[in-house]
Design an enzyme around this catalytic site. Structure first.
Site, PDB file in Angstrom:
ATOM      1  N   LYS A 179      31.643  15.566 -20.299  1.00  0.00           N
ATOM      2  CA  LYS A 179      30.679  15.949 -19.257  1.00  0.00           C
ATOM      3  C   LYS A 179      31.394  15.962 -17.924  1.00  0.00           C
ATOM      4  O   LYS A 179      32.370  15.237 -17.737  1.00  0.00           O
ATOM      5  CB  LYS A 179      29.535  14.927 -19.196  1.00  0.00           C
ATOM      6  CG  LYS A 179      28.287  15.437 -18.518  1.00  0.00           C
ATOM      7  CD  LYS A 179      27.418  16.210 -19.482  1.00  0.00           C
ATOM      8  CE  LYS A 179      26.232  16.843 -18.821  1.00  0.00           C
ATOM      9  NZ  LYS A 179      25.305  17.399 -19.814  1.00  0.00           N
ATOM     10  N   ASP A 184      24.319  22.391 -16.495  1.00  0.00           N
ATOM     11  CA  ASP A 184      23.419  21.229 -16.541  1.00  0.00           C
ATOM     12  C   ASP A 184      22.627  21.324 -15.225  1.00  0.00           C
ATOM     13  O   ASP A 184      22.518  22.427 -14.657  1.00  0.00           O
ATOM     14  CB  ASP A 184      24.215  19.920 -16.655  1.00  0.00           C
ATOM     15  CG  ASP A 184      23.339  18.724 -17.037  1.00  0.00           C
ATOM     16  OD1 ASP A 184      23.054  18.540 -18.222  1.00  0.00           O
ATOM     17  OD2 ASP A 184      22.915  17.969 -16.136  1.00  0.00           O
TER      18      ASP A 184
HETATM   19  P1  NDP Z   1      17.910  22.533 -13.678  1.00  0.00           P
HETATM   20  O1  NDP Z   1      18.777  22.282 -12.508  1.00  0.00           O
HETATM   21  O2  NDP Z   1      17.710  23.927 -14.143  1.00  0.00           O
HETATM   22  O3  NDP Z   1      16.451  21.915 -13.427  1.00  0.00           O
HETATM   23  C1  NDP Z   1      16.281  20.566 -13.144  1.00  0.00           C
HETATM   24  C2  NDP Z   1      14.819  20.305 -12.872  1.00  0.00           C
HETATM   25  O4  NDP Z   1      14.599  18.904 -12.796  1.00  0.00           O
HETATM   26  C3  NDP Z   1      14.362  20.879 -11.549  1.00  0.00           C
HETATM   27  O5  NDP Z   1      13.013  21.212 -11.619  1.00  0.00           O
HETATM   28  C4  NDP Z   1      14.629  19.724 -10.584  1.00  0.00           C
HETATM   29  O6  NDP Z   1      13.844  19.764  -9.424  1.00  0.00           O
HETATM   30  C5  NDP Z   1      14.239  18.540 -11.450  1.00  0.00           C
HETATM   31  N1  NDP Z   1      15.035  17.372 -11.033  1.00  0.00           N
HETATM   32  C6  NDP Z   1      16.376  17.246 -11.064  1.00  0.00           C
HETATM   33  N2  NDP Z   1      16.779  16.072 -10.578  1.00  0.00           N
HETATM   34  C7  NDP Z   1      15.661  15.435 -10.219  1.00  0.00           C
HETATM   35  C8  NDP Z   1      15.409  14.187  -9.639  1.00  0.00           C
HETATM   36  N3  NDP Z   1      16.415  13.323  -9.327  1.00  0.00           N
HETATM   37  N4  NDP Z   1      14.128  13.847  -9.445  1.00  0.00           N
HETATM   38  C9  NDP Z   1      13.120  14.695  -9.760  1.00  0.00           C
HETATM   39  N5  NDP Z   1      13.302  15.914 -10.301  1.00  0.00           N
HETATM   40  C10 NDP Z   1      14.545  16.278 -10.521  1.00  0.00           C
HETATM   41  O7  NDP Z   1      18.500  21.607 -14.847  1.00  0.00           O
HETATM   42  P2  NDP Z   1      18.250  21.717 -16.420  1.00  0.00           P
HETATM   43  O8  NDP Z   1      16.886  22.214 -16.698  1.00  0.00           O
HETATM   44  O9  NDP Z   1      19.405  22.404 -17.011  1.00  0.00           O
HETATM   45  O10 NDP Z   1      18.381  20.183 -16.842  1.00  0.00           O
HETATM   46  C11 NDP Z   1      17.245  19.312 -16.928  1.00  0.00           C
HETATM   47  C12 NDP Z   1      17.581  18.131 -17.811  1.00  0.00           C
HETATM   48  O11 NDP Z   1      17.902  18.593 -19.125  1.00  0.00           O
HETATM   49  C13 NDP Z   1      18.767  17.276 -17.381  1.00  0.00           C
HETATM   50  O12 NDP Z   1      18.548  15.949 -17.766  1.00  0.00           O
HETATM   51  C14 NDP Z   1      19.914  17.847 -18.214  1.00  0.00           C
HETATM   52  O13 NDP Z   1      20.954  16.900 -18.388  1.00  0.00           O
HETATM   53  C15 NDP Z   1      19.184  18.094 -19.518  1.00  0.00           C
HETATM   54  N6  NDP Z   1      19.783  19.046 -20.442  1.00  0.00           N
HETATM   55  C16 NDP Z   1      20.128  20.303 -20.041  1.00  0.00           C
HETATM   56  C17 NDP Z   1      20.643  21.196 -20.952  1.00  0.00           C
HETATM   57  C18 NDP Z   1      20.954  22.606 -20.594  1.00  0.00           C
HETATM   58  O14 NDP Z   1      21.335  23.360 -21.484  1.00  0.00           O
HETATM   59  N7  NDP Z   1      20.776  23.033 -19.362  1.00  0.00           N
HETATM   60  C19 NDP Z   1      20.920  20.793 -22.339  1.00  0.00           C
HETATM   61  C20 NDP Z   1      20.442  19.468 -22.678  1.00  0.00           C
HETATM   62  C21 NDP Z   1      19.919  18.646 -21.744  1.00  0.00           C
HETATM   63  P3  NDP Z   1      14.536  20.208  -8.033  1.00  0.00           P
HETATM   64  O15 NDP Z   1      14.793  21.675  -8.167  1.00  0.00           O
HETATM   65  O16 NDP Z   1      13.519  19.884  -7.001  1.00  0.00           O
HETATM   66  O17 NDP Z   1      15.779  19.402  -7.906  1.00  0.00           O
HETATM   67  O1  2IT Z   2      23.263  17.968 -21.905  1.00  0.00           O
HETATM   68  C1  2IT Z   2      23.612  18.981 -22.539  1.00  0.00           C
HETATM   69  O2  2IT Z   2      23.645  19.001 -23.765  1.00  0.00           O
HETATM   70  C2  2IT Z   2      23.964  20.176 -21.762  1.00  0.00           C
HETATM   71  N1  2IT Z   2      23.874  20.177 -20.548  1.00  0.00           N
HETATM   72  C3  2IT Z   2      24.494  21.398 -22.479  1.00  0.00           C
HETATM   73  C4  2IT Z   2      25.958  21.237 -22.796  1.00  0.00           C
HETATM   74  C5  2IT Z   2      26.628  22.459 -23.345  1.00  0.00           C
HETATM   75  O3  2IT Z   2      27.857  22.377 -23.488  1.00  0.00           O
HETATM   76  O4  2IT Z   2      25.987  23.466 -23.654  1.00  0.00           O
END
Ligand code: NDP
Ligand code: 2IT
Length: 449
Positions: free
Chosen positions: A130, A170
């Site tokens: 990561k 992420d």
């Molecule tokens: P994005 O940046 O697309 O979206 C994040 C969302 O969560 C936004 O709505 C953001 O609001 C909110 N958010 C982030 N940080 C905070 C905080 N500290 N407090 C409150 N709200 C918060 O990220 P993703 O959707 O990609 O990721 C979301 C989660 O999913 C994370 O935990 C990530 O690790 C996990 N994840 C992502 C994957 C992927 O493929 N993208 C795969 C597996 C897990 P704001 O815009 O106001 O900051």
């Molecule tokens: O937390 C996760 O699994 C991710 N942000 C996606 C990682 C990836 O390599 O697609």
């Protein structure tokens, strides 16, 4: 009350605390895995003899570097960036990059640690890693984002490679950022090495369904959890925290399977729309205009905006935390239980605190931990690598079918492993043991390295 650790595991945990001071999220992630591994050491003492648990808790390599860049006014900024290459027993390091002001080493290590077991669960040949930076992309222009990504990649490129380390997105890193990162990597290395990044655009080596994969996968996993209880999403009320990549596509698939999603959020507040969230409007606000969720309530008269509101107090049958770590605590868990929630599945990484997870367990609420429930994103990243390696490009339907099969397999493996180790219905135990055994056996086979 904090659950006790097995007497063989307590000293290992103490050593992790001692060696990694102040990294509270990393401690939390390690403890949650160790709490479930006691029976594994009884059944496979050779893993303890070879110190596989101690090894898996220590990253293979940690890279920390500065990222200087200039904003549109010519002001210089200095951020710090990280890449933690945690474990390569099953394949090249694989995991996303996070850009958020809260990022420090402890966050990247917790995410990298989770990624090892998650990636093992997918059944794909990918190790765990990561990265990220304390850079805050909010309010930055495209030019500023580009210069930041280029500066970061000017150092990071030397550590990457399709057989070495393969980043993706992420929080704060989506297709725009992957484009800038890949562009600079290509320029410095003079190689069109598609497989060095995933989450690319469809015109330049990306996979169909990768954008949707994490959210869709979380809902496929939820569907399987409900199926073993002879239930389904049809007619259920859902709340989904966040409104980013994972949240948007979790909402989309939940709606497709007959659920009504009544609330979502961002870091400023919550919107509640009892008529059901209008996803086209959310996509316009978040994916196109990059604005705040409050705009939704200005456009839709059926919606309420709760500044600093608590989404977990909105009554629902199914709760999908899809924003960030520790966003759902014991107080929130009690509110969900009181309001009749039957299932929680983590689209985000470690969004539920240990206390919340215990409250769900005591109340008999089905709980799907992130390393299983959100594994669809990285699994589809591995499918993207597979397409890049064979210079092929699959249809959306085919890729989504593969994703669905992978999520069904992960669910079955977690479910069966939990039963085998005396914890029926406990997906935390099932996911940790399944993932750990796969990585641990590979590490055993490769000797002391
Ligand atoms: P994005 O940046 O697309 O979206 C994040 C969302 O969560 C936004 O709505 C953001 O609001 C909110 N958010 C982030 N940080 C905070 C905080 N500290 N407090 C409150 N709200 C918060 O990220 P993703 O959707 O990609 O990721 C979301 C989660 O999913 C994370 O935990 C990530 O690790 C996990 N994840 C992502 C994957 C992927 O493929 N993208 C795969 C597996 C897990 P704001 O815009 O106001 O900051
Ligand atoms: O937390 C996760 O699994 C991710 N942000 C996606 C990682 C990836 O390599 O697609």
């Amino acid at each position: 009350m904090v659950a006790g650790l097995d007497e063989k595991l307590e000293p290992i945990y103490q050593e992790v605390l001692h060696r990694n001071p102040g990294e509270t999220e990393f401690h939390q992630a390690v403890r949650e895995v160790l709490e479930t591994l006691g029976p594994v050491l009884v059944k496979y003492p050779e893993l303890a003899d070879r110190k596989i648990i101690q090894l898996v808790c220590e990253p293979e390599r940690q890279i920390i570097f500065r990222v200087p860049w200039q904003d549109d006014k010519g002001q210089t900024h200095i951020n710090r960036a990280f890449r933690v290459e945690f474990n390569s027993a099953l394949g090249p390091y694989k995991g996303g990059m996070r850009f958020h002001p809260s990022v420090y080493l402890g966050i990247i290590k917790f995410l990298g640690f989770e990624q090892i077991f998650k990636n093992a669960l997918t059944g794909m040949p990918i190790g765990g890693g990561k990265g990220g930076s304390d850079f805050d992309p909010k309010g930055r222009s495209d030019g500023e984002i580009m210069r930041f990504c280029q500066s970061l990649m000017t150092e990071l490129y030397r550590h990457l490679g399709e057989y070495t380390d393969v980043p993706a997105g992420d929080i704060g890193v989506g297709q725009r950022e992957i484009g800038f990162l890949f562009g600079q990597y290509k320029r410095i290395t003079n190689r069109y090495e598609s497989g060095v990044f995933t989450g690319k655009g469809l015109d330049w080596g990306g996979s169909r369904a990768r954008k949707e994969a994490t959210g869709f996968g979380t809902v496929f996993f939820t569907h399987e959890m409900l199926k073993v209880r002879s239930d389904s999403l049809d007619g259920k009320t859902c709340v989904v925290s966040g409104s980013g990549n994972v949240a948007i596509y979790a909402m989309e698939k939940a709606m497709e399977l007959g659920a009504k999603v009544v609330a979502c959020s961002d870091s400023n507040g919550v919107i509640v729309d009892e008529e059901g969230i209008d996803l086209d409007l959310i996509k316009q606000i978040k994916e196109v205009e990059r604005r705040r969720i409050s705009v939704y309530a200005q456009e839709k008269k059926s919606a309420r905006y709760l500044e600093d509101g608590n989404i977990w107090e909105v009554p629902c049958h199914v709760a999908l935390p899809c924003a960030t770590q520790n966003e759902l605590n014991g107080h929130d868990a009690k509110a969900l239980v009181k309001n009749g929630c039957i299932l929680v599945a983590e689209g985000a990484n470690m969004p539920c605190t240990p206390e919340a997870v215990r409250i769900f367990s005591d109340a008999g609420i089905a709980f799907g931990p992130g390393k299983a429930a959100n594994a669809g994103g990285v699994a589809t990243s591995a499918l993207e690598m597979q397409q890049n390696a064979s210079r092929d490009s699959w249809t959306f339907e085919h890729t989504e079918d593969r994703l669905r099969e992978i999520m069904v397999d992960i669910h079955r493996n977690c479910y069966e492993t939990a039963e085998e180790f005396g914890a029926p219905g406990n997906y935390v135990t099932g996911a940790n043991i399944t993932g750990f055994l796969k990585v641990g056996r590979a590490m055993m086979a490769m000797g002391v390295v």
